[in-house]
Design a protein around this motif. Structure first.
Motif, PDB file in Angstrom:
ATOM      1  N   ALA A 354       0.839  -1.196   0.000  1.00 12.11           N
ATOM      2  CA  ALA A 354       0.000   0.000   0.000  1.00 12.11           C
ATOM      3  C   ALA A 354       0.874   1.245   0.000  1.00 12.11           C
ATOM      4  O   ALA A 354       1.870   1.332   0.715  1.00 12.11           O
ATOM      5  CB  ALA A 354      -0.909  -0.005   1.224  1.00 12.11           C
ATOM      6  N   ASP A 355       0.508   2.209  -0.825  1.00 10.58           N
ATOM      7  CA  ASP A 355       1.258   3.455  -0.930  1.00 10.58           C
ATOM      8  C   ASP A 355       0.594   4.516  -0.045  1.00 10.58           C
ATOM      9  O   ASP A 355      -0.438   5.089  -0.391  1.00 10.58           O
ATOM     10  CB  ASP A 355       1.289   3.925  -2.395  1.00 10.58           C
ATOM     11  N   ARG A 356       1.186   4.748   1.116  1.00  9.72           N
ATOM     12  CA  ARG A 356       0.608   5.694   2.066  1.00  9.72           C
ATOM     13  C   ARG A 356       1.113   7.122   1.835  1.00  9.72           C
ATOM     14  O   ARG A 356       0.722   8.046   2.544  1.00  9.72           O
ATOM     15  CB  ARG A 356       0.908   5.245   3.491  1.00  9.72           C
ATOM     16  N   MET A 357       2.008   7.288   0.879  1.00  4.93           N
ATOM     17  CA  MET A 357       2.514   8.619   0.531  1.00  4.93           C
ATOM     18  C   MET A 357       2.476   8.768  -0.984  1.00  4.93           C
ATOM     19  O   MET A 357       3.505   8.830  -1.649  1.00  4.93           O
ATOM     20  CB  MET A 357       3.944   8.819   1.050  1.00  4.93           C
ATOM     21  N   PRO A 358       1.282   8.816  -1.564  1.00  2.00           N
ATOM     22  CA  PRO A 358       1.183   8.856  -3.026  1.00  2.00           C
ATOM     23  C   PRO A 358       1.829  10.087  -3.652  1.00  2.00           C
ATOM     24  O   PRO A 358       2.189  10.067  -4.833  1.00  2.00           O
ATOM     25  CB  PRO A 358      -0.329   8.810  -3.278  1.00  2.00           C
ATOM     26  N   ALA A 359       1.987  11.151  -2.863  1.00  4.28           N
ATOM     27  CA  ALA A 359       2.632  12.345  -3.416  1.00  4.28           C
ATOM     28  C   ALA A 359       4.077  12.050  -3.819  1.00  4.28           C
ATOM     29  O   ALA A 359       4.590  12.616  -4.796  1.00  4.28           O
ATOM     30  CB  ALA A 359       2.586  13.485  -2.404  1.00  4.28           C
ATOM     31  N   LEU A 360       4.736  11.163  -3.069  1.00  8.16           N
ATOM     32  CA  LEU A 360       6.100  10.779  -3.435  1.00  8.16           C
ATOM     33  C   LEU A 360       6.117  10.042  -4.766  1.00  8.16           C
ATOM     34  O   LEU A 360       7.008  10.262  -5.600  1.00  8.16           O
ATOM     35  CB  LEU A 360       6.714   9.902  -2.336  1.00  8.16           C
ATOM     36  N   THR A 361       5.142   9.163  -4.970  1.00  4.96           N
ATOM     37  CA  THR A 361       5.054   8.458  -6.241  1.00  4.96           C
ATOM     38  C   THR A 361       4.794   9.433  -7.381  1.00  4.96           C
ATOM     39  O   THR A 361       5.380   9.312  -8.469  1.00  4.96           O
ATOM     40  CB  THR A 361       3.953   7.387  -6.183  1.00  4.96           C
ATOM     41  N   GLY A 362       3.961  10.417  -7.141  1.00  6.41           N
ATOM     42  CA  GLY A 362       3.730  11.442  -8.159  1.00  6.41           C
ATOM     43  C   GLY A 362       4.989  12.223  -8.472  1.00  6.41           C
ATOM     44  O   GLY A 362       5.268  12.550  -9.640  1.00  6.41           O
ATOM     45  N   GLN A 363       5.768  12.520  -7.445  1.00  5.18           N
ATOM     46  CA  GLN A 363       7.035  13.214  -7.634  1.00  5.18           C
ATOM     47  C   GLN A 363       7.987  12.383  -8.486  1.00  5.18           C
ATOM     48  O   GLN A 363       8.664  12.894  -9.389  1.00  5.18           O
ATOM     49  CB  GLN A 363       7.658  13.513  -6.264  1.00  5.18           C
ATOM     50  N   LEU A 412       4.583   0.066  -5.771  1.00  2.00           N
ATOM     51  CA  LEU A 412       5.538   0.279  -4.685  1.00  2.00           C
ATOM     52  C   LEU A 412       5.831  -1.065  -4.026  1.00  2.00           C
ATOM     53  O   LEU A 412       4.921  -1.762  -3.592  1.00  2.00           O
ATOM     54  CB  LEU A 412       4.946   1.252  -3.662  1.00  2.00           C
ATOM     55  N   ILE A 413       7.116  -1.437  -3.957  1.00  2.00           N
ATOM     56  CA  ILE A 413       7.463  -2.737  -3.378  1.00  2.00           C
ATOM     57  C   ILE A 413       8.369  -2.619  -2.157  1.00  2.00           C
ATOM     58  O   ILE A 413       8.589  -3.608  -1.459  1.00  2.00           O
ATOM     59  CB  ILE A 413       8.104  -3.661  -4.432  1.00  2.00           C
ATOM     60  N   GLU A 414       8.866  -1.417  -1.882  1.00  2.00           N
ATOM     61  CA  GLU A 414       9.668  -1.218  -0.670  1.00  2.00           C
ATOM     62  C   GLU A 414       9.627   0.256  -0.308  1.00  2.00           C
ATOM     63  O   GLU A 414       9.683   1.124  -1.187  1.00  2.00           O
ATOM     64  CB  GLU A 414      11.122  -1.664  -0.905  1.00  2.00           C
ATOM     65  N   ASP A 415       9.537   0.553   0.992  1.00  2.18           N
ATOM     66  CA  ASP A 415       9.470   1.939   1.458  1.00  2.18           C
ATOM     67  C   ASP A 415      10.054   1.999   2.860  1.00  2.18           C
ATOM     68  O   ASP A 415       9.642   1.237   3.741  1.00  2.18           O
ATOM     69  CB  ASP A 415       8.015   2.428   1.458  1.00  2.18           C
ATOM     70  N   ARG A 416      11.020   2.878   3.060  1.00  2.30           N
ATOM     71  CA  ARG A 416      11.635   2.980   4.385  1.00  2.30           C
ATOM     72  C   ARG A 416      12.149   4.403   4.604  1.00  2.30           C
ATOM     73  O   ARG A 416      12.424   5.149   3.651  1.00  2.30           O
ATOM     74  CB  ARG A 416      12.792   1.979   4.531  1.00  2.30           C
ATOM     75  N   ALA A 417      12.285   4.759   5.882  1.00  2.81           N
ATOM     76  CA  ALA A 417      12.902   6.033   6.232  1.00  2.81           C
ATOM     77  C   ALA A 417      14.395   5.944   5.955  1.00  2.81           C
ATOM     78  O   ALA A 417      15.015   4.891   6.156  1.00  2.81           O
ATOM     79  CB  ALA A 417      12.651   6.347   7.700  1.00  2.81           C
ATOM     80  N   ASP A 418      14.976   7.055   5.473  1.00  5.14           N
ATOM     81  CA  ASP A 418      16.400   7.034   5.126  1.00  5.14           C
ATOM     82  C   ASP A 418      16.976   8.437   5.261  1.00  5.14           C
ATOM     83  O   ASP A 418      16.630   9.331   4.481  1.00  5.14           O
ATOM     84  CB  ASP A 418      16.584   6.515   3.699  1.00  5.14           C
ATOM     85  N   LYS A 419      17.816   8.648   6.260  1.00  2.34           N
ATOM     86  CA  LYS A 419      18.543   9.907   6.450  1.00  2.34           C
ATOM     87  C   LYS A 419      17.608  11.115   6.482  1.00  2.34           C
ATOM     88  O   LYS A 419      17.887  12.154   5.879  1.00  2.34           O
ATOM     89  CB  LYS A 419      19.601  10.079   5.355  1.00  2.34           C
ATOM     90  N   GLY A 420      16.499  10.954   7.151  1.00  2.00           N
ATOM     91  CA  GLY A 420      15.544  12.042   7.264  1.00  2.00           C
ATOM     92  C   GLY A 420      14.567  12.138   6.117  1.00  2.00           C
ATOM     93  O   GLY A 420      13.583  12.880   6.179  1.00  2.00           O
ATOM     94  N   GLY A 421      14.800  11.390   5.046  1.00  2.00           N
ATOM     95  CA  GLY A 421      13.889  11.356   3.909  1.00  2.00           C
ATOM     96  C   GLY A 421      13.299   9.968   3.750  1.00  2.00           C
ATOM     97  O   GLY A 421      13.135   9.231   4.726  1.00  2.00           O
TER      98      GLY A 421
END
Length: 456
Positions: A354-363, A412-421
């Motif tokens: 599930a894509d809980r931040m679709p704005a990132l995908t749009g970006q 989306l197959i992987e999503d994680r926090a990374d260095k503040g982003g």
């Protein structure tokens, strides 16, 4: 009996139909990516199924591509280096676990921890930042001895140049021959490869000279709406890493011989294709000079170079090798996988989350569209991306995106926090290919990374 006959007729009809489909695929890619000439070879379980030429090897002379057209293989030269190394191992001239101090008496203490295998798998820790030195093998080895290690040997994989210059020095020490003679005696002569060798191109001030090579393809680069003849000087120091010319005919003969066990013993061939374990227990990113990964869920090895002047894919479990050679410098290695699509089992469906931040995908989708159109908005990107990522997306990345066509679907197959982003991995169905891409943002929401990655 009737069922058997129908099945046999169906199989007989399948091969020409697949060949026609491959022809259509290759010609379409040539058109959209402005590739003047291509050679394709397919080897299946020791038998050469096809060797085909398309288009022109040289636009100035309208010379057609043939089975014997010699293409610059660039970094795919490492396929030959790995094979030659394993031949020397079989002949007991060196061991993969031998440390570098055994070959270089003046080596620094850190080289006592570096093995021949780590050189071949890009996990040695040797730095590519060597400072100024003479452009020859001996001087490069001395400079590498003086430079601090980039990382502890065996702890990670970093694709680099120094590894293979030092590896070449080792191979030349134990044989008393230069790398060209090693390739000739260990590979080309035993298999009768007639189109494989070096041009020994050299630069003398503003002048460049090279040995004449019959049937050599000229390299071209499509940029800003025009085709230009292009060349890159592959210096002799790096001949174990790049610079070899070869043909589809020779590559096909080579892999057919490997399949039949005519060049290496089965155990050596398995070792050649197996990434060694790093100290963490994870496999290195490369095997013995060969790249390693997976495609359609199948383990694959091979190498590309230039980045797509040569593109070799071998799937041992499927008994399949695809060789794709081109003379378009501004292209991405897609053809070998594209031809393999006609032979390999269907790729497993990616497991989407599930894509809980679709704005990132749009970006991400907007960034891909801008890059494909050659209209990259640099204000979207982090400062750290200006050195490597942005130039990639404005050059080879754009060529790649034009070749695969517009985005159709995203998972989306992987999503994680990374260095503040955030760092995300997507399975993207483009018009002409499914690919996996890494997308990352920094703490300010700027794009920090956007590039294709492997399935695994």
């Amino acid at each position: 009996m009737r069922v058997i006959l129908v099945a046999a007729l169906a199989l007989a009809a399948a091969a020409p139909a697949r060949a026609d489909a491959i022809d259509d695929y290759v010609r379409h890619q040539m058109a959209v990516s402005h590739i003047p000439g291509v050679a394709i070879a397919v080897v299946r379980r020791g038998r050469i199924e096809t060797v085909r030429g398309y288009g022109l090897a040289n636009l100035e002379w309208n010379a057609p591509v043939g089975p014997d057209t010699r293409f610059q293989t660039a970094s795919a030269t490492k396929i030959f280096t790995g094979l030659a190394l394993m031949r020397l191992v079989e002949a007991a001239k060196l061991r993969l676990d031998a440390t570098l101090d055994q070959f270089f008496p003046d080596a620094p203490p850190s080289w006592r921890e570096i093995t021949v295998l780590q050189l071949a798998s890009h996990s040695s820790g040797l730095s590519d930042q060597l400072g100024e030195h003479d452009d020859n093998v001996a001087a490069t080895v001395v400079a590498a001895m003086k430079a601090p290690l980039a990382y502890p040997p065996g702890t990670e994989t970093r694709y680099g140049f120094t590894d293979f210059v030092v590896l070449r020095a080792v191979m030349e020490k134990v044989t008393g021959k230069d790398i060209a003679a090693i390739f000739r005696d260990e590979i080309c002569a035993p298999l009768g490869l007639r189109d494989t060798g070096f041009a020994f191109e050299r630069q003398y001030g503003p002048f460049r000279s090279a040995l004449p090579l019959a049937n050599r393809a000229s390299i071209h680069a499509w940029k800003d709406g025009e085709q230009r003849v292009s060349s890159f000087l592959y210096g002799e120091t790096g001949y174990s890493a790049g610079g070899l010319y070869s043909s589809a005919r020779d590559f096909a003969a080579l892999f057919a011989a490997l399949d039949r066990g005519e060049l290496l013993e089965p155990g050596s061939l398995r070792l050649l294709q197996t990434p060694p374990l790093l100290k963490s227990g994870k496999p290195a990113g490369f095997a013995v000079g060969w790249s390693a990964g997976s495609y359609h869920g199948v383990k694959t090895v091979g190498h590309s170079g230039g980045p797509a002047l040569a593109d070799i894919l071998h799937a041992d479990s499927e008994g399949l090798t695809v060789i794709a050679l081109t003379n378009q410098q501004r292209f991405y290695p897609l053809l070998a996988q594209g031809v393999a699509d006609f032979y390999l089992p269907p790729a497993p469906a990616p497991k989407a989350m599930a894509d809980r931040m679709p704005a990132l995908t749009g970006q991400m989708r907007s960034a891909l569209a801008e890059a494909a159109a050659g209209k990259l908005d640099r204000t979207r990107y982090a400062a750290a991306a200006m050195d490597g990522l942005v130039p990639f997306l404005e050059d080879f990345g754009q060529a790649l995106l034009v070749a695969v066509g517009p985005v159709q679907r995203v998972a989306l197959i992987e999503d994680r926090a990374d260095k503040g982003g955030r760092a995300r991995r997507y399975a993207i169905d483009f018009e002409r290919k499914r690919m996996f891409w890494l997308f990352a943002t920094d703490a300010a929401g700027k794009i920090a990374d956007l590039h294709p990655v492997g399935e695994d």
